[in-house]
Design an enzyme around this catalytic site. Structure first.
Site, PDB file in Angstrom:
ATOM      1  N   LYS A   1       0.864   3.987  -3.004  1.00 21.43           N
ATOM      2  CA  LYS A   1       0.384   5.342  -2.750  1.00 21.43           C
ATOM      3  C   LYS A   1       1.494   6.378  -2.883  1.00 21.43           C
ATOM      4  CE  LYS A   1      -3.946   4.478  -2.052  1.00 21.43           C
ATOM      5  NZ  LYS A   1      -4.893   4.795  -3.147  1.00 21.43           N
TER       6      LYS A   1
ATOM      7  N   TYR B   1       0.836  -1.204   0.000  1.00 20.57           N
ATOM      8  CA  TYR B   1       0.000   0.000   0.000  1.00 20.57           C
ATOM      9  C   TYR B   1       0.873   1.257   0.000  1.00 20.57           C
ATOM     10  CZ  TYR B   1      -4.089   2.843   1.332  1.00 20.57           C
ATOM     11  OH  TYR B   1      -5.107   3.755   1.373  1.00 20.57           O
TER      12      TYR B   1
END
Length: 308
Positions: A170, A166
């Site tokens: 991101k 993640y």
């Protein structure tokens, strides 16, 4: 204050079946946008697609007097990205707004995560963003108009343990956004990043008893502003958490110059080049600002203030 509307605009919103994406879709539709509600309808890990999820939001918009269609193509492949944008073109003949919100969660540390779980998250968040941006970008540039909103996270900016996939995805969104903003500048195509925090199903398992109100509807107006034709900012990151809105940016210290360095001199200067009392914010054309400032220092010239 004049109401900011989206009449005549076509918006594609990925991950719009639940949570933040649903809030974005409902708000833009309420303000006149025609919306492609894209969502696989899967579980939080991305498993088990369910077409009723996207269709339910589209039906809700139509029932309220708006225009919307459901789309269940996956952002995780180039073909899926093209199909999502093509759905807007086939239905309404244009694409004005792209909000990439689709996401999944598979926890894992650097040491322990499986490659499958790493790629599954990167494919949806980061490669998914590229797939839909690349498909929409030529149409926006040819029309001399477009608004792109990508989704990063405090986990991508500051990091978070056991979320390496993640965090990587991101963080990568920051680079994609910067390039889209630069390449779209001459064509009135603006690209920005939303850094949202809201209580959705992704908060499953967290203790939220001490949280202030953090419903998706607190973030939606910020995203809608970034997606509006009157929004002049581009290449920026805007955070929205619990009613607080702020600008997040990458900055540099003024730094230290020497014509030559030894390892020991770098160690000795570390405190000085870590000094954050004066910070340089180079903005959209930061690559030019960074190089120009550094070269000027090397030449012993007076420095610009570094502000944008």
């Amino acid at each position: 204050m004049t109401e900011m509307r989206f009449d005549g605009r076509v918006a594609v919103i990925t991950g719009a079946g639940r949570g933040l994406g649903r809030a974005y879709a409902l708000l833009l539709a309420a303000r006149g946008a025609r919306v492609v509600v894209n969502d696989l309808g899967g579980a939080i890990r991305g498993d088990g697609p369910d077409a009723d999820v996207a269709q339910g939001v589209a039906d809700e918009i139509v029932a309220a007097g708006g225009e919307a269609i459901a789309n269940t193509d996956s952002v995780a492949t180039p073909e899926g990205g093209k199909a999502i944008i093509q759905a807007a073109l086939d239905t309404w003949g244009r694409i004005d707004v792209l909000i990439h919100n689709a996401g999944n969660v598979r926890y894992g540390s650097i040491r322990d995560i499986s490659y499958e779980d790493f790629r599954a998250v990167v494919d949806v968040h980061l490669l998914g963003a590229f797939h839909v941006v690349q498909a929409a970008f030529p149409h926006m540039c040819d029309a001399n108009y477009g608004r792109i909103v990508l989704t990063s996270s405090i986990g991508g900016i500051y990091g978070n343990a056991r979320c390496v996939n993640y965090g990587v995805a991101k963080s990568g969104m920051i680079g994609l956004n910067a390039v889209a903003a630069l390449e779209g500048e001459a064509c009135n195509v603006r690209s920005n990043v939303i850094v949202p925090s809201a209580v959705t199903r992704m908060a499953e398992g967290l203790d939220i008893t001490q949280y202030p109100p953090m419903q998706p509807e607190l973030v939606a107006p910020v995203v809608a502003w970034l997606a509006h034709e009157d929004c002049t900012v581009t290449g920026e990151m805007i955070a929205s958490i619990a009613g607080r809105v702020s600008r997040v940016f990458i900055a540099e210290t003024k730094g230290v110059y020497r014509p030559e360095w030894t390892i020991e001199e770098v160690a000795q200067a570390a405190e000085a080049f870590h000094d954050k009392r004066d910070v340089l914010d180079f903005g959209l054309h930061g690559h030019v600002g960074h190089i120009g400032y550094s070269f000027a220092m090397a030449r012993g010239q007076d420095q610009p203030d570094g502000s944008d």
